[in-house]
Structures are given as structure tokens and as C-alpha cells.
Design an enzyme around this catalytic site. Structure first.
Site, PDB file in Angstrom:
ATOM      1  N   LYS A  78       1.171   4.060  -2.950  1.00  7.95           N
ATOM      2  CA  LYS A  78       0.784   5.452  -2.720  1.00  7.95           C
ATOM      3  C   LYS A  78       1.971   6.404  -2.907  1.00  7.95           C
ATOM      4  CE  LYS A  78      -3.592   4.785  -1.791  1.00  7.95           C
ATOM      5  NZ  LYS A  78      -4.628   5.299  -2.709  1.00  7.95           N
ATOM      6  N   TYR A 138       0.842  -1.205   0.000  1.00  7.17           N
ATOM      7  CA  TYR A 138       0.000   0.000   0.000  1.00  7.17           C
ATOM      8  C   TYR A 138       0.877   1.255   0.000  1.00  7.17           C
ATOM      9  CZ  TYR A 138      -3.789   3.155   1.454  1.00  7.17           C
ATOM     10  OH  TYR A 138      -4.710   4.176   1.527  1.00  7.17           O
TER      11      TYR A 138
HETATM   12  P1  NAD Z   1     -13.194   2.220   0.460  1.00  2.07           P
HETATM   13  O1  NAD Z   1     -12.640   0.853   0.490  1.00  2.07           O
HETATM   14  O2  NAD Z   1     -14.289   2.575   1.413  1.00  2.07           O
HETATM   15  O3  NAD Z   1     -13.708   2.549  -1.033  1.00  2.07           O
HETATM   16  C1  NAD Z   1     -12.904   2.279  -2.157  1.00  2.07           C
HETATM   17  C2  NAD Z   1     -13.787   2.140  -3.372  1.00  2.07           C
HETATM   18  O4  NAD Z   1     -12.929   1.787  -4.477  1.00  2.07           O
HETATM   19  C3  NAD Z   1     -14.819   1.009  -3.225  1.00  2.07           C
HETATM   20  O5  NAD Z   1     -16.096   1.464  -3.641  1.00  2.07           O
HETATM   21  C4  NAD Z   1     -14.294  -0.073  -4.140  1.00  2.07           C
HETATM   22  O6  NAD Z   1     -15.312  -0.894  -4.714  1.00  2.07           O
HETATM   23  C5  NAD Z   1     -13.560   0.735  -5.206  1.00  2.07           C
HETATM   24  N1  NAD Z   1     -12.571  -0.061  -5.919  1.00  2.07           N
HETATM   25  C6  NAD Z   1     -11.712  -0.977  -5.390  1.00  2.07           C
HETATM   26  N2  NAD Z   1     -10.992  -1.554  -6.342  1.00  2.07           N
HETATM   27  C7  NAD Z   1     -11.386  -0.998  -7.521  1.00  2.07           C
HETATM   28  C8  NAD Z   1     -11.012  -1.195  -8.868  1.00  2.07           C
HETATM   29  N3  NAD Z   1     -10.085  -2.102  -9.228  1.00  2.07           N
HETATM   30  N4  NAD Z   1     -11.612  -0.447  -9.831  1.00  2.07           N
HETATM   31  C9  NAD Z   1     -12.565   0.456  -9.497  1.00  2.07           C
HETATM   32  N5  NAD Z   1     -12.976   0.671  -8.242  1.00  2.07           N
HETATM   33  C10 NAD Z   1     -12.389  -0.036  -7.261  1.00  2.07           C
HETATM   34  O7  NAD Z   1     -11.963   3.204   0.608  1.00  2.07           O
HETATM   35  P2  NAD Z   1     -11.888   4.713   1.148  1.00  2.07           P
HETATM   36  O8  NAD Z   1     -11.520   4.683   2.575  1.00  2.07           O
HETATM   37  O9  NAD Z   1     -13.076   5.478   0.709  1.00  2.07           O
HETATM   38  O10 NAD Z   1     -10.587   5.197   0.366  1.00  2.07           O
HETATM   39  C11 NAD Z   1     -10.643   5.891  -0.864  1.00  2.07           C
HETATM   40  C12 NAD Z   1      -9.217   6.253  -1.291  1.00  2.07           C
HETATM   41  O11 NAD Z   1      -8.603   7.000  -0.234  1.00  2.07           O
HETATM   42  C13 NAD Z   1      -8.334   5.022  -1.518  1.00  2.07           C
HETATM   43  O12 NAD Z   1      -7.460   5.276  -2.571  1.00  2.07           O
HETATM   44  C14 NAD Z   1      -7.566   4.921  -0.210  1.00  2.07           C
HETATM   45  O13 NAD Z   1      -6.330   4.260  -0.378  1.00  2.07           O
HETATM   46  C15 NAD Z   1      -7.383   6.388   0.134  1.00  2.07           C
HETATM   47  N6  NAD Z   1      -7.122   6.610   1.551  1.00  2.07           N
HETATM   48  C16 NAD Z   1      -8.035   6.240   2.503  1.00  2.07           C
HETATM   49  C17 NAD Z   1      -7.747   6.470   3.854  1.00  2.07           C
HETATM   50  C18 NAD Z   1      -8.709   6.100   4.941  1.00  2.07           C
HETATM   51  O14 NAD Z   1      -8.320   6.222   6.114  1.00  2.07           O
HETATM   52  N7  NAD Z   1      -9.923   5.686   4.652  1.00  2.07           N
HETATM   53  C19 NAD Z   1      -6.521   7.060   4.204  1.00  2.07           C
HETATM   54  C20 NAD Z   1      -5.618   7.419   3.209  1.00  2.07           C
HETATM   55  C21 NAD Z   1      -5.934   7.186   1.886  1.00  2.07           C
END
Ligand code: NAD
Length: 265
Positions: A177, A173
Site C-alpha cells: 500500500k 500489505y
Molecule cells: P474485500 O476483500 O471485501 O474485497 C476485495 C475484492 O477484490 C474481492 O471481491 C476480491 O475477489 C477482489 N480481488 C482479490 N484479488 C483480486 C485479483 N487478483 N484480481 C481481481 N480482483 C481481486 O476488501 P475490501 O475491504 O472491500 O477492500 C477493498 C480495498 O480497500 C482493498 O484494496 C483493501 O486493501 C482496501 N482497504 C480496505 C480496508 C478495510 O478496512 N476494509 C482498509 C484500508 C484499505
């Protein structure tokens, strides 16, 4: 009730002094089915942009679509795996046929397959890199031909503080990133002369389904370590996406902006 208040676009319209700042714009959001991507989609729609929602999860997509339509904004939805270039290319062609232009791309789709390095399987490593890094490249490549032609574009990539600092158990991850940050800088340099800005956002802990498996004690420990005293919400990220998507952000490119309540200070 909680879900409605977290994902409200109407609430955004009431609170935002510039609710029409993206009127006439056309945006694509990946990973729009839930979490941060859902809120970004609602906030963009709340600011007047049309939105195309992309996700692998069809059920989740229609949940977001229903809420976006509640903002009175027409919506396009596509089931697509961002790691597969052919699918991505065809979807962007369809969106462009429907709209005639694409102004904003938010690369938000991402996954976790956490494990310590000795236990991290090749397949998990590959899948995380494929979705989180190659997926971003695929979408930038697919949208670039339209934005370059229009000599305008806003690309926002969702990275993570793990991509800046690293994190035990998150080798794949964090690497993916960090790659997104380098890709952001490169794309920013390649496209700057054509009026296209490319920026990254690096969130800390944001309360979404991605973190739903977290132990309550761990969550309390993390919250206690955050100077602003709370975990982030999807809206904290969506608000910055709105600004970076706007014309007012036109002199910012290649940047990575951290949203973590002060943890990295
Ligand atoms: P989440 O898991 O709730 O949602 C992610 C979405 O991406 C889901 O709807 C999933 O179906 C979709 N997805 C997964 N694989 C896919 C693919 N191959 N093609 C198309 N869609 C796909 O995640 P989140 O917490 O909403 O995170 C969103 C973004 O923010 C991500 O990139 C995550 O790495 C980043 N992020 C999240 C956090 C956190 O604390 N939640 C922190 C830092 C970064």
C-alpha cells in the site's frame, strides 16, 4: 436488509444533490465483487456513469452487476486477475472496443495475507505484492493508452493507512500500500500534462468481508480508539471516489487522502 441499505445506489441518488455529475462517463472498477468495490460501483452508477466491473470472483461479480443494473445503468463484467498483465490488457481492450473511451479507473482490488515477519512466507509476500501493487500498475498501464489519447482521465487507487504508518503483522500489505502511494505520485507527474489526475485514498477500518474474521473484542477496542466513534462504511470511501472522479476535482493530483474517522490525527 442490512446489505441492501449499505449497498444502495438509489439511496445515494436521493441523498446526492449532483446525482448526474458523472453522466456520460465510463468507469472501470477492480475488486468490484464485494465490499468497498461493490459500493464504489453502485455509487458511480448512481451518479450516472457506466461501469465495467472486474474481479476474480465470478459469483460476487454477478451479485454486484444485478444491483448496478437496478440503477438503470448498463454494466460490463469481467472475471480477471489484476496481477496478470496479459489478462488485464485484453480486458481493457475489450472495454475500449465496447465503449470507445474509458474516463475513470478505480484500482480497488486488494488482499491480505497477514503474519509477523519471522512467520511470513515468501509466497504470501509475493501474492500480496502481486495483487495490491503490481495489479494497480497493470491497470494503470493498460488504461493509460486510452486516457492519454483522450487527454482526460481520473485514476483513483485504494491504498490504506497501513501504507502510511505501517502495522505489525502487515509487512506485505503495508509495503504494497506504500508502493501504491509512490506509484500514484509518479503516475500523477507522468500524466498531468495530459489532463489525467491520479490520486490515492487511504482508508482506516472499513466494515467489509475483509475484516469479517476480526474478533469482537478487537473490534470494540478499535472502535473505542476512533475519534468519530465508529468504524467506516464502504460508502465513506465511495463518496470520496465520486468526488475525485468528477470534473470538479480536476486540480487535485498526486494526493493521498486519509479516511479513518480521525485516528491518524
Ligand atoms: P474485500 O476483500 O471485501 O474485497 C476485495 C475484492 O477484490 C474481492 O471481491 C476480491 O475477489 C477482489 N480481488 C482479490 N484479488 C483480486 C485479483 N487478483 N484480481 C481481481 N480482483 C481481486 O476488501 P475490501 O475491504 O472491500 O477492500 C477493498 C480495498 O480497500 C482493498 O484494496 C483493501 O486493501 C482496501 N482497504 C480496505 C480496508 C478495510 O478496512 N476494509 C482498509 C484500508 C484499505
Amino acid at each position: 436488509m442490512i446489505v441492501l441499505s449499505i449497498y444502495s445506489c438509489l439511496g445515494f441518488r436521493y441523498h446526492n444533490f449532483a446525482f448526474d455529475m458523472l453522466e456520460g462517463r465510463y468507469a472501470v472498477v477492480t475488486g468490484a465483487g464485494r465490499g468497498i468495490g461493490r459500493q464504489i460501483s453502485l455509487s458511480l452508477a448512481g451518479a450516472g456513469s457506466r461501469v465495467a466491473l472486474l474481479d476474480v470472483d465470478e459469483g460476487a461479480l454477478s451479485g454486484t452487476a444485478n444491483r448496478v443494473q437496478g440503477c438503470g445503468v448498463p454494466v460490463l463484467i469481467y472475471k480477471v486477475d489484476v496481477s496478470v498483465y496479459q489478462q488485464v490488457k485484453e480486458v481493457f481492450e475489450e472495454i475500449h472496443r465496447a465503449w470507445g473511451r474509458i474516463d475513470i479507473l478505480v484500482n480497488n482490488a486488494g488482499i491480505l495475507r497477514d503474519n509477523l515477519i519471522p512467520r511470513l512466507g515468501q509466497e504470501d509476500w509475493d501474492r500480496v505484492l502481486d495483487v495490491n501493487l503490481k495489479g494497480v500498475f497493470n491497470c494503470i498501464k493498460a488504461v493509460s493508452r486510452y486516457m492519454l489519447r483522450e487527454r482526460y482521465g481520473r485514476i483513483i487507487n485504494i491504498s490504506s493507512v497501513s501504507g502510511i504508518k505501517g502495522n505489525p503483522g502487515q509487512a506485505s500489505y503495508s509495503a504494497s500500500k506504500a508502493g501504491v502511494i509512490a506509484l500514484t505520485k509518479t503516475a500523477a507527474k507522468e500524466f498531468a500534462s495530459r489532463g489525467i489526475t491520479v490520486n490515492a485514498i487511504a482508508p482506516g477500518f472499513i466494515m467489509t468481508e475483509m475484516l469479517s474474521g476480526m474478533d469482537e473484542k478487537v473490534r470494540e477496542r478499535i472502535t473505542a480508539s476512533i475519534p468519530l466513534g465508529r468504524l467506516g462504511e464502504p460508502k465513506d470511501v465511495a463518496n470520496l471516489v465520486l468526488f475525485l472522479s468528477s470534473e470538479d476535482a480536476g486540480y487535485i493530483t498526486g494526493e493521498t487522502i486519509v479516511i479513518d474517522g480521525g485516528v491518524s490525527l
